[in-house]
Design a protein around this motif. Structure first.
Motif, mmCIF file in Angstrom:
data_model
loop_
_atom_site.group_PDB
_atom_site.id
_atom_site.type_symbol
_atom_site.label_atom_id
_atom_site.label_comp_id
_atom_site.label_asym_id
_atom_site.label_seq_id
_atom_site.Cartn_x
_atom_site.Cartn_y
_atom_site.Cartn_z
ATOM 1 N N VAL A 21 -8.991 6.672 2.278
ATOM 2 C CA VAL A 21 -7.601 6.353 1.924
ATOM 3 C C VAL A 21 -7.026 7.434 1.018
ATOM 4 C CG1 VAL A 21 -6.053 4.581 1.017
ATOM 5 C CG2 VAL A 21 -8.258 3.911 2.005
ATOM 6 N N ARG A 22 -5.818 7.872 1.362
ATOM 7 C CA ARG A 22 -5.118 8.903 0.588
ATOM 8 C C ARG A 22 -3.873 8.271 -0.043
ATOM 9 N NH1 ARG A 22 -4.915 14.536 0.913
ATOM 10 N NH2 ARG A 22 -6.484 14.388 2.545
ATOM 11 N N TRP A 23 -3.790 8.363 -1.371
ATOM 12 C CA TRP A 23 -2.634 7.838 -2.083
ATOM 13 C C TRP A 23 -1.836 8.980 -2.710
ATOM 14 C CZ3 TRP A 23 -7.033 4.453 -2.860
ATOM 15 C CH2 TRP A 23 -6.827 3.149 -2.389
ATOM 16 N N HIS A 24 -0.520 8.808 -2.760
ATOM 17 C CA HIS A 24 0.375 9.786 -3.386
ATOM 18 C C HIS A 24 1.034 9.128 -4.589
ATOM 19 C CE1 HIS A 24 0.240 12.363 0.298
ATOM 20 N NE2 HIS A 24 -0.009 11.192 0.851
ATOM 21 N N ALA A 25 0.853 9.690 -5.766
ATOM 22 C CA ALA A 25 1.399 9.093 -6.990
ATOM 23 C C ALA A 25 2.931 9.049 -6.944
ATOM 24 C CB ALA A 25 0.925 9.891 -8.204
ATOM 25 N N PRO A 26 3.527 7.982 -7.544
ATOM 26 C CA PRO A 26 2.858 6.886 -8.247
ATOM 27 C C PRO A 26 2.386 5.811 -7.263
ATOM 28 C CG PRO A 26 5.223 6.619 -8.398
ATOM 29 C CD PRO A 26 4.989 7.923 -7.681
ATOM 30 N N TRP A 27 1.250 5.217 -7.542
ATOM 31 C CA TRP A 27 0.726 4.165 -6.679
ATOM 32 C C TRP A 27 -0.151 3.213 -7.488
ATOM 33 C CZ3 TRP A 27 -4.595 3.773 -6.248
ATOM 34 C CH2 TRP A 27 -5.344 4.876 -6.685
ATOM 35 N N ARG A 28 -0.303 2.036 -6.974
ATOM 36 C CA ARG A 28 -1.166 1.016 -7.592
ATOM 37 C C ARG A 28 -1.604 0.079 -6.470
ATOM 38 N NH1 ARG A 28 -1.124 -1.415 -13.006
ATOM 39 N NH2 ARG A 28 -2.032 -3.523 -12.937
ATOM 40 N N GLN A 29 -2.913 -0.081 -6.286
ATOM 41 C CA GLN A 29 -3.438 -0.921 -5.212
ATOM 42 C C GLN A 29 -4.354 -2.001 -5.778
ATOM 43 O OE1 GLN A 29 -3.122 -0.740 -1.465
ATOM 44 N NE2 GLN A 29 -3.670 -2.796 -2.151
ATOM 45 N N GLU A 30 -4.019 -3.252 -5.505
ATOM 46 C CA GLU A 30 -4.866 -4.364 -5.909
ATOM 47 C C GLU A 30 -5.857 -4.677 -4.791
ATOM 48 O OE1 GLU A 30 -2.500 -7.698 -6.948
ATOM 49 O OE2 GLU A 30 -1.293 -6.616 -8.431
ATOM 50 N N GLY A 73 -12.242 -9.147 -7.972
ATOM 51 C CA GLY A 73 -11.011 -8.418 -7.786
ATOM 52 C C GLY A 73 -10.854 -7.281 -8.789
ATOM 53 N N HIS A 74 -10.145 -6.245 -8.393
ATOM 54 C CA HIS A 74 -9.916 -5.094 -9.265
ATOM 55 C C HIS A 74 -8.708 -4.333 -8.745
ATOM 56 C CE1 HIS A 74 -12.336 -3.679 -5.911
ATOM 57 N NE2 HIS A 74 -11.938 -2.446 -6.176
ATOM 58 N N THR A 75 -8.280 -3.359 -9.506
ATOM 59 C CA THR A 75 -7.102 -2.574 -9.144
ATOM 60 C C THR A 75 -7.380 -1.098 -9.375
ATOM 61 O OG1 THR A 75 -5.585 -4.373 -9.732
ATOM 62 C CG2 THR A 75 -4.665 -2.145 -9.670
ATOM 63 N N LEU A 76 -6.898 -0.274 -8.471
ATOM 64 C CA LEU A 76 -6.894 1.174 -8.660
ATOM 65 C C LEU A 76 -5.445 1.629 -8.774
ATOM 66 C CD1 LEU A 76 -9.546 2.466 -6.071
ATOM 67 C CD2 LEU A 76 -9.891 1.942 -8.484
ATOM 68 N N ALA A 77 -5.186 2.607 -9.641
ATOM 69 C CA ALA A 77 -3.817 3.099 -9.831
ATOM 70 C C ALA A 77 -3.858 4.522 -10.336
ATOM 71 C CB ALA A 77 -3.067 2.204 -10.817
#
Length: 311
Positions: A21-30, A73-77
């Motif tokens: 998975v590639r994320w582009h800031a700003p981002w937050r995934q639960e 559960g956890h979150t990445l951001a």
């Protein structure tokens, strides 16, 4: 099979899943809490923050591995302050849980720095959970160390390449690499010396040569007519010393663990093979099919034949 191989073989249900998975800031995934599962996150590129209800935010950098053995559960951001930008991922749900399906996913948050993460989930069967897994903490963080975990790093690199660009044979390769990743994580965790003052638990047991030798003997040949005396001989201790030491570290007497493992092995054979009951009984140490059926029913609450039909 050895102990750690057995732990993975008996507790995993279905196929593990992963995604690049590639994320582009700003981002937050639960990531939703999923009882009966275990999840992992590996940062491949960039950095991010791990957020959990129980602890302060933790910064993760490329090479860091996070393992959540109980599916919490956890979150990445990209930052602890970034507001929620995506719904919770659930390995069994529809999109956006698709990030758990093998393949490469691009989640555009903005035009800021890029973070690439290898996400994955193992579905576990709570009814077959090995006590070793139950003693693991809610979260294991293996920070990146230059050259510190070469085997783990190699497994991550191979898995990331297969998931990002699936080729013919990926359906066979990816689950095998996920199993390897899980085993390397467990090896590293249990190879660490027990915390000062720790005198019990599986971490202490696996680092205790006498008890570890007895456990390996049980898993190597569960059908052998083991007694406390013969297991003590494997450990190199007297019968009384061995029994006390084993019970202290494992939390149950040697023959109690032996019986539990035999019945767990029998359940696996009933689910995965067409072997007749007399053959399974023999493999787990019973000369009488009747005695085996009684022991199995006491442990699993149903007769072996009924268990096989239902599973």
């Amino acid at each position: 099979m050895d102990l750690l191989s057995d732990v993975v073989a008996v507790t995993r249900a279905g196929r593990p899943r992963s995604a690049h998975v590639r994320w582009h800031a700003p981002w937050r995934q639960e990531f939703a809490s999923v009882p009966g599962s275990a999840g992992f996150q590996v940062v491949l590129e960039g950095s991010c923050w791990l957020l959990t209800p129980e602890a302060e935010p933790t910064e993760l950098v490329a090479g860091d591995v996070v393992f959540l053995p109980h599916g919490h559960g956890h979150t990445l951001a990209d930052s602890p302050e970034t507001p929620a930008t995506a719904l919770a991922c659930d390995p069994d749900g529809p999109e956006p849980a698709g990030s758990y399906t093998s393949g490469s996913v691009d989640r555009s948050g903005g035009d800021g720095p890029v973070t690439v993460v290898l996400c994955g989930a193992y579905r576990l069967d709570p009814s077959r959970a090995h006590p070793l897994l139950l003693t693991l903490p809610d979260l294991i963080h293996l920070p990146a160390r230059a050259g510190g975990y070469p085997a783990l790093s190699s497994a991550v690199d191979l898995l990331a390449a297969e998931v990002a660009n699936p080729l013919p044979g990926a359906d066979a390769v990816v689950p095998a690499l996920l199993d390897a990743l899980l085993l390397y994580i467990l090896r590293l965790w249990f190879d660490e010396p027990s915390p000062p003052g720790s005198t019990s638990g599986w971490a202490a047991a696996l680092n205790d040569p006498p008890v570890s030798a007895a456990l390996e003997a049980i898993h190597r040949n569960p059908g052998w007519p083991w007694t406390v005396a013969t297991l003590a001989a494997e450990s190199g201790l007297s019968r009384a010393s061995f029994a006390r030491r084993f019970s202290l570290l494992i939390g149950q007497p040697p023959l109690g663990y032996l019986t539990w493992w035999r019945m767990t092995t029998a359940a696996r054979l009933l689910r995965t093979s067409d072997a007749p009951l007399r053959s399974i009984a023999s493999q787990v140490g019973y000369t009488s099919e009747f005695a085996f059926a009684n022991a199995f029913k006491r442990t699993h609450g149903t007769a072996p034949g009924t268990y096989r039909r239902k599973n």
